[in-house]
Each structure stands twice: as C-alpha cells, then as structure tokens.
Design a protein around this motif. Structure first.
Motif, PDB file in Angstrom:
ATOM      1  N   GLY A 293      12.670  -4.487  -7.921  1.00  0.00           N
ATOM      2  CA  GLY A 293      11.242  -4.696  -7.697  1.00  0.00           C
ATOM      3  C   GLY A 293      10.735  -4.266  -6.323  1.00  0.00           C
ATOM      4  N   LEU A 294      11.643  -4.055  -5.384  1.00  0.00           N
ATOM      5  CA  LEU A 294      11.201  -3.751  -4.017  1.00  0.00           C
ATOM      6  C   LEU A 294      10.452  -2.427  -3.929  1.00  0.00           C
ATOM      7  N   LEU A 295      11.077  -1.363  -4.438  1.00  0.00           N
ATOM      8  CA  LEU A 295      10.448  -0.049  -4.333  1.00  0.00           C
ATOM      9  C   LEU A 295       9.082  -0.037  -5.009  1.00  0.00           C
ATOM     10  N   ASP A 296       9.009  -0.620  -6.189  1.00  0.00           N
ATOM     11  CA  ASP A 296       7.717  -0.641  -6.901  1.00  0.00           C
ATOM     12  C   ASP A 296       6.658  -1.417  -6.123  1.00  0.00           C
ATOM     13  N   SER A 297       7.042  -2.533  -5.524  1.00  0.00           N
ATOM     14  CA  SER A 297       6.027  -3.306  -4.803  1.00  0.00           C
ATOM     15  C   SER A 297       5.582  -2.561  -3.540  1.00  0.00           C
ATOM     16  N   VAL A 298       6.493  -1.834  -2.917  1.00  0.00           N
ATOM     17  CA  VAL A 298       6.106  -1.030  -1.753  1.00  0.00           C
ATOM     18  C   VAL A 298       5.182   0.112  -2.190  1.00  0.00           C
ATOM     19  N   LEU A 299       5.524   0.765  -3.303  1.00  0.00           N
ATOM     20  CA  LEU A 299       4.691   1.872  -3.799  1.00  0.00           C
ATOM     21  C   LEU A 299       3.299   1.369  -4.178  1.00  0.00           C
ATOM     22  N   GLU A 300       3.247   0.207  -4.835  1.00  0.00           N
ATOM     23  CA  GLU A 300       1.946  -0.354  -5.208  1.00  0.00           C
ATOM     24  C   GLU A 300       1.140  -0.719  -3.964  1.00  0.00           C
ATOM     25  N   ALA A 301       1.813  -1.333  -2.998  1.00  0.00           N
ATOM     26  CA  ALA A 301       1.131  -1.717  -1.757  1.00  0.00           C
ATOM     27  C   ALA A 301       0.613  -0.478  -1.031  1.00  0.00           C
ATOM     28  N   ALA A 302       1.418   0.570  -1.017  1.00  0.00           N
ATOM     29  CA  ALA A 302       1.002   1.807  -0.339  1.00  0.00           C
ATOM     30  C   ALA A 302      -0.189   2.432  -1.042  1.00  0.00           C
TER      31      ALA A 302
ATOM     32  N   ASP B  39      -2.246 -14.051   3.446  1.00  0.00           N
ATOM     33  CA  ASP B  39      -2.732 -12.720   3.838  1.00  0.00           C
ATOM     34  C   ASP B  39      -1.858 -11.624   3.235  1.00  0.00           C
ATOM     35  N   LEU B  40      -0.558 -11.786   3.332  1.00  0.00           N
ATOM     36  CA  LEU B  40       0.349 -10.749   2.829  1.00  0.00           C
ATOM     37  C   LEU B  40       0.275 -10.630   1.312  1.00  0.00           C
ATOM     38  N   ASP B  41       0.202 -11.772   0.626  1.00  0.00           N
ATOM     39  CA  ASP B  41       0.131 -11.734  -0.841  1.00  0.00           C
ATOM     40  C   ASP B  41      -1.183 -11.106  -1.308  1.00  0.00           C
ATOM     41  N   ALA B  42      -2.266 -11.362  -0.556  1.00  0.00           N
ATOM     42  CA  ALA B  42      -3.558 -10.785  -0.941  1.00  0.00           C
ATOM     43  C   ALA B  42      -3.556  -9.268  -0.724  1.00  0.00           C
ATOM     44  N   LEU B  43      -2.973  -8.828   0.367  1.00  0.00           N
ATOM     45  CA  LEU B  43      -2.968  -7.399   0.693  1.00  0.00           C
ATOM     46  C   LEU B  43      -1.941  -6.623  -0.126  1.00  0.00           C
ATOM     47  N   PHE B  44      -0.755  -7.199  -0.247  1.00  0.00           N
ATOM     48  CA  PHE B  44       0.374  -6.489  -0.867  1.00  0.00           C
ATOM     49  C   PHE B  44       1.046  -7.388  -1.911  1.00  0.00           C
ATOM     50  N   PRO B  45       0.416  -7.559  -3.060  1.00  0.00           N
ATOM     51  CA  PRO B  45       0.949  -8.504  -4.059  1.00  0.00           C
ATOM     52  C   PRO B  45       2.412  -8.214  -4.412  1.00  0.00           C
ATOM     53  N   GLY B  46       3.216  -9.239  -4.344  1.00  0.00           N
ATOM     54  CA  GLY B  46       4.615  -9.104  -4.753  1.00  0.00           C
ATOM     55  C   GLY B  46       5.552  -8.579  -3.688  1.00  0.00           C
ATOM     56  N   LEU B  47       4.992  -7.989  -2.632  1.00  0.00           N
ATOM     57  CA  LEU B  47       5.863  -7.355  -1.635  1.00  0.00           C
ATOM     58  C   LEU B  47       6.756  -8.362  -0.916  1.00  0.00           C
ATOM     59  N   LEU B  48       6.140  -9.403  -0.373  1.00  0.00           N
ATOM     60  CA  LEU B  48       6.926 -10.375   0.391  1.00  0.00           C
ATOM     61  C   LEU B  48       8.023 -10.998  -0.472  1.00  0.00           C
ATOM     62  N   ASP B  49       7.668 -11.370  -1.702  1.00  0.00           N
ATOM     63  CA  ASP B  49       8.666 -11.976  -2.581  1.00  0.00           C
ATOM     64  C   ASP B  49       9.808 -11.021  -2.899  1.00  0.00           C
ATOM     65  N   SER B  50       9.484  -9.749  -3.104  1.00  0.00           N
ATOM     66  CA  SER B  50      10.567  -8.816  -3.437  1.00  0.00           C
ATOM     67  C   SER B  50      11.461  -8.580  -2.217  1.00  0.00           C
ATOM     68  N   VAL B  51      10.878  -8.595  -1.021  1.00  0.00           N
ATOM     69  CA  VAL B  51      11.698  -8.462   0.189  1.00  0.00           C
ATOM     70  C   VAL B  51      12.576  -9.694   0.374  1.00  0.00           C
ATOM     71  N   LEU B  52      11.991 -10.877   0.150  1.00  0.00           N
ATOM     72  CA  LEU B  52      12.763 -12.113   0.302  1.00  0.00           C
ATOM     73  C   LEU B  52      13.903 -12.170  -0.714  1.00  0.00           C
ATOM     74  N   GLU B  53      13.616 -11.756  -1.948  1.00  0.00           N
ATOM     75  CA  GLU B  53      14.669 -11.750  -2.972  1.00  0.00           C
ATOM     76  C   GLU B  53      15.763 -10.751  -2.613  1.00  0.00           C
ATOM     77  N   ALA B  54      15.342  -9.572  -2.156  1.00  0.00           N
ATOM     78  CA  ALA B  54      16.315  -8.547  -1.774  1.00  0.00           C
ATOM     79  C   ALA B  54      17.162  -9.025  -0.606  1.00  0.00           C
ATOM     80  N   ALA B  55      16.545  -9.703   0.347  1.00  0.00           N
ATOM     81  CA  ALA B  55      17.285 -10.208   1.504  1.00  0.00           C
ATOM     82  C   ALA B  55      18.282 -11.281   1.079  1.00  0.00           C
ATOM     83  N   GLY B  56      17.844 -12.141   0.159  1.00  0.00           N
ATOM     84  CA  GLY B  56      18.747 -13.181  -0.331  1.00  0.00           C
ATOM     85  C   GLY B  56      19.925 -12.597  -1.082  1.00  0.00           C
TER      86      GLY B  56
END
Lengths: 116, 116
Positions: free
Chosen positions: A97-106, B90-107
């Motif tokens: 899900g990371l790449l897709d969420s970055v692409l969507e955010a971008a 702020d992050l969820d509003a701007l970049f939906p799903g991004l923070l969660d996918s980074v947190l999951e990837a980090a975990g």
C-alpha cells in the motif's frame, strides 16, 4: 565477453536489502517523484531519454541513480538505451500500500498546486 | 507579555503549506520514523524527555525540529516541557492513507529486521 557485458550491469539492492527509510528518501524529491509517477502511469519500462526534466543531464542521471540504489527502480541497458522500470512487485511485497498511497498523494498535491 | 509568550512559540507550517516531499524527507530517517511510530502508538502528546534516542540531546532536538518544520508533528511548550503531537488530522486530510501505510511498513520492517 562476459566481462564486457558485466561492466554494463548496474548495481541494484536485492529485495531483502531494500529499506523503508531509503525508499522514502528516494521519493522525497519533486523530480524523483515525477519520474516515479510517470513510470507508474506508463506501467512499462521507459528510456531515460523519455523524461524531460528541467535539469542538466548529469543531475538527471543522479536522480535516476538515487532511485535505483534505493530500490525504487530497476535500470537496464538495452543496446544504447538505459531503460527504467518501477520495482512495483518488490515494493508492494515489502511495504503493502505504500507506493500507491504516495502516488495518490503526489497526484492530489499536483492537482491542488496546479502542477498537473 | 504577549511578546514573552510568543518567543516560546515554535514555527509550524500551516496545513496548506505542508508538502509531500517534505513529509517523506522528514520520515526518511530511522530515528525520526521511530519517534513518529511512538507518537502514533501513544495516540497523545509526549514530552521530548519521553524518547530515549541513542544520540546526543542536540541531535535529538534536530530530529524533532525536522519533523515539526516539515509538518509531521506539532511542538508546544507546557511549562518547562516541550510536548510533541503527531499532526495526524492534517496529514490524513492532505495525504489519505499515507501515514498509515508508512507506519505499517515501518512496523513490518522492524519485525523483519528483528528490531521490534
């Protein structure tokens, strides 16, 4: 002959060597993000010459190297062309899900800022 | 009196000033990623003194400043303590799903590499 071929092979991290911090670093640049978005949209390999970045050739080469060395793209020579492909399978396996969420955010940010 | 208060206020980008590249840059560091994971898990503000990072105090301060200046955390003084909170809304509003996918990837990566 093998030697002649191998000098043309570029170094890539194995899937298990790819680190989240390195991928985020590679993506943390507007031009590199643009390259990744174009590769994702194309969904196929693209030659370096396909990208029309507003920087010098050596800076362009640097950005592609950062993407390759951090595991985001694969670069291979095909004759005289250097072809670039997104390592989507590796990234999706490691960081679902990371790449897709970055692409969507971008994409959303480009729309918001009027940059396409 | 207002002046005395305002010197203690730290600069933060407005939501509309937060850029994806900057957020990715802020997250592209193992220690900063660790701080963000702890803040996400705590789901509340934490004092700087809560974090036991294996670096000097000045390096710790630097990492928190990078997170704040790039819009990932909010830092506020409460008496003598500097409190840190994730800017999740702020992050969820701007970049939906991004923070969660980074947190999951980090975990997932921490588990894979045996770092917890």
């Amino acid at each position: 002959m093998t030697a002649a071929t191998s000098t043309r092979e570029l170094a890539h991290p194995e899937r298990t060597e790819i680190r989240l911090e390195d991928v985020l670093h590679a993506l943390a640049d507007p031009l590199r993000l643009r390259v990744v978005r174009e590769l994702a949209e194309a969904d196929r390999e693209l030659a370096c010459s396909h990208f029309d970045l507003p920087v010098t050739k050596s800076t362009t080469t640097h950005h592609f190297r950062v993407l390759r060395e951090n595991g985001v793209i694969r670069q291979d020579y095909r004759g005289t062309a250097k072809m670039n492909g997104l390592r989507r399978a590796d990234l999706d396996a490691l960081f679902p899900g990371l790449l897709d969420s970055v692409l969507e955010a971008a994409g959303a940010q480009a729309k918001r800022l009027g940059g396409g």
